[in-house]
Design an enzyme around this catalytic site. Structure first.
Site, PDB file in Angstrom:
ATOM      1  N   GLU A 157     -36.423 -47.380 -38.943  1.00  0.00           N
ATOM      2  CA  GLU A 157     -37.523 -47.742 -39.835  1.00  0.00           C
ATOM      3  C   GLU A 157     -38.209 -46.480 -40.350  1.00  0.00           C
ATOM      4  O   GLU A 157     -38.463 -45.538 -39.591  1.00  0.00           O
ATOM      5  CB  GLU A 157     -38.534 -48.601 -39.066  1.00  0.00           C
ATOM      6  CG  GLU A 157     -39.776 -48.970 -39.850  1.00  0.00           C
ATOM      7  CD  GLU A 157     -40.771 -49.770 -39.019  1.00  0.00           C
ATOM      8  OE1 GLU A 157     -41.660 -50.386 -39.634  1.00  0.00           O
ATOM      9  OE2 GLU A 157     -40.657 -49.798 -37.780  1.00  0.00           O
ATOM     10  N   LYS A 160     -40.686 -54.942 -46.298  1.00  0.00           N
ATOM     11  CA  LYS A 160     -41.240 -55.670 -45.150  1.00  0.00           C
ATOM     12  C   LYS A 160     -42.273 -56.689 -45.609  1.00  0.00           C
ATOM     13  O   LYS A 160     -43.196 -56.374 -46.371  1.00  0.00           O
ATOM     14  CB  LYS A 160     -41.874 -54.682 -44.172  1.00  0.00           C
ATOM     15  CG  LYS A 160     -42.273 -55.304 -42.838  1.00  0.00           C
ATOM     16  CD  LYS A 160     -42.742 -54.220 -41.866  1.00  0.00           C
ATOM     17  CE  LYS A 160     -43.079 -54.822 -40.507  1.00  0.00           C
ATOM     18  NZ  LYS A 160     -43.537 -53.786 -39.554  1.00  0.00           N
ATOM     19  N   CYS A 206     -38.659 -54.106 -37.880  1.00  0.00           N
ATOM     20  CA  CYS A 206     -39.643 -54.094 -36.801  1.00  0.00           C
ATOM     21  C   CYS A 206     -40.219 -55.485 -36.514  1.00  0.00           C
ATOM     22  O   CYS A 206     -39.498 -56.386 -36.132  1.00  0.00           O
ATOM     23  CB  CYS A 206     -40.738 -53.086 -37.141  1.00  0.00           C
ATOM     24  SG  CYS A 206     -41.831 -52.667 -35.774  1.00  0.00           S
TER      25      CYS A 206
END
Length: 339
Positions: free
Chosen positions: A46, A131, A165
């Site tokens: 990430e 995200k 994540c």
């Protein structure tokens, strides 16, 4: 469906913190090494470009403006030279690449997304994901993404999807990928996740949490998992702490995340990686079939007459410009109007 067998690489590598050019060069070197070692896919962490904004957890918002400015200026555009170099390295070495990056918003001088791209072995961007929701202190850095990247790519080495994540905690996001016959799931994480000062209690155990989330998804989806976390090296630690012993103490007390592989039962494949390096695993997609006979949550082990899930994949833009019948996006790409 793709080839039944391939070798995957997990790049448990620290970027050159806040130096996107040097980090890109390092990524290209890892891409070439992974390909030489027979890997068909290599995964980076990430926000590998330009590093993870750990500072957002460690400083009060009114004390972090300069950190944000440095991070913003080191972030990259999806169509910029850094991602272009990674695409070329993927094509030159004939290998699929997944890499996380802090993406600059072309419509805003201070807008950022936490993004990831999956690049084909010919250099094509197959998936560009932002995200969906920034997690906890990340909200001070990154804006919410959209559903355009909730895609599973049907490639020559299998059907590949991924989440960033904390998205791996979202069962609907995970289900949207399962329902596209996902065979390989990529999940990427930061190097540390500070939540408390050392004197209060132990920090959040991100290593254990990442394993729980990844194992759950692999077990439910009956897919392979490639989990890749970042690394925080001494250079990044010094840059973030800035000679503040209290900040350094929190970072030192935070568990360092690991990278690892999982099979379609959720069981680990090989050892966890904590030290810098590239890990490898052999993936046989046929191993995804037998577990589906027990629980196929996107097939016979569900009740579609009861549950109805809809996913909006619209790519969100702040404005659309129209001249005649031609529509333009949010970039300054429309021709000037004649007087």
């Amino acid at each position: 469906m793709g080839s039944k067998n391939f070798k995957a690489a997990a790049a448990h590598i620290a970027p050159v913190y806040l130096d996107p050019v040097a980090s890109t060069q390092k990524a290209c070197s890892v891409i070439a090494e992974s390909a030489r070692n027979g890997a068909s896919l290599v995964v980076f962490s990430e926000s590998f470009l330009p590093g993870f904004p750990v500072w957002a957890a460690l400083y009060a918002p009114i004390q972090s403006h300069e950190h944000f400015k440095r991070f913003l200026n080191a972030s990259v555009y999806v169509d910029g030279p850094e991602i272009e170099r990674v695409r070329k390295a993927a094509s030159d070495n004939g290998i699929f690449v997944s890499i996380g990056f802090s993406e600059r918003n072309p419509a805003s001088v201070a807008g950022l997304w936490n993004s990831n791209v999956l690049i084909s072995d010919t250099g094509e961007i197959l998936i560009h994901h932002r995200k969906l929701v920034a997690t906890f202190f990340e909200k001070l850095v990154w804006d919410p993404g959209d559903g355009a990247g909730l895609v599973v790519a049907d490639t020559g080495i299998g059907r590949i999807g991924g989440l960033i994540c904390g998205e791996n905690t979202n069962p609907l996001a995970r289900y949207s990928l399962m329902a596209q016959a996902e065979q390989v799931h990529i999940s990427t994480y930061p190097p540390i996740w500070p939540t408390r000062v050392p004197t209060e209690s132990d920090n959040y155990d991100n290593r254990a949490a990442n394993r729980i989330r990844a194992s759950a998804h692999c077990f439910e989806a009956k897919c392979f998992g490639i989990v890749v976390a970042g690394r925080l090296d001494e250079s990044a630690r010094r840059s973030i702490a800035q000679d503040d012993p209290a900040i350094a103490a929190i970072m030192d007390a935070s568990p360092h995340a690991s990278s690892f592989f999982l099979g379609p039962t959720g069981a680990p494949m090989g050892d966890e990686m904590v030290d810098e390096g590239i890990g490898y695993a052999h993936i046989d997609l046929d191993d995804c079939i037998e577990p589906k006979r027990f629980h196929d949550v996107v097939g016979g082990y569900n009740r579609f007459d009861i549950f109805d899930v809809t996913v909006n994949r619209t790519r969100r833009k702040p404005v659309r410009f129209q001249i005649g019948q031609q529509e333009y996006g949010s970039r300054v790409d429309a021709p000037a109007l004649e007087e």
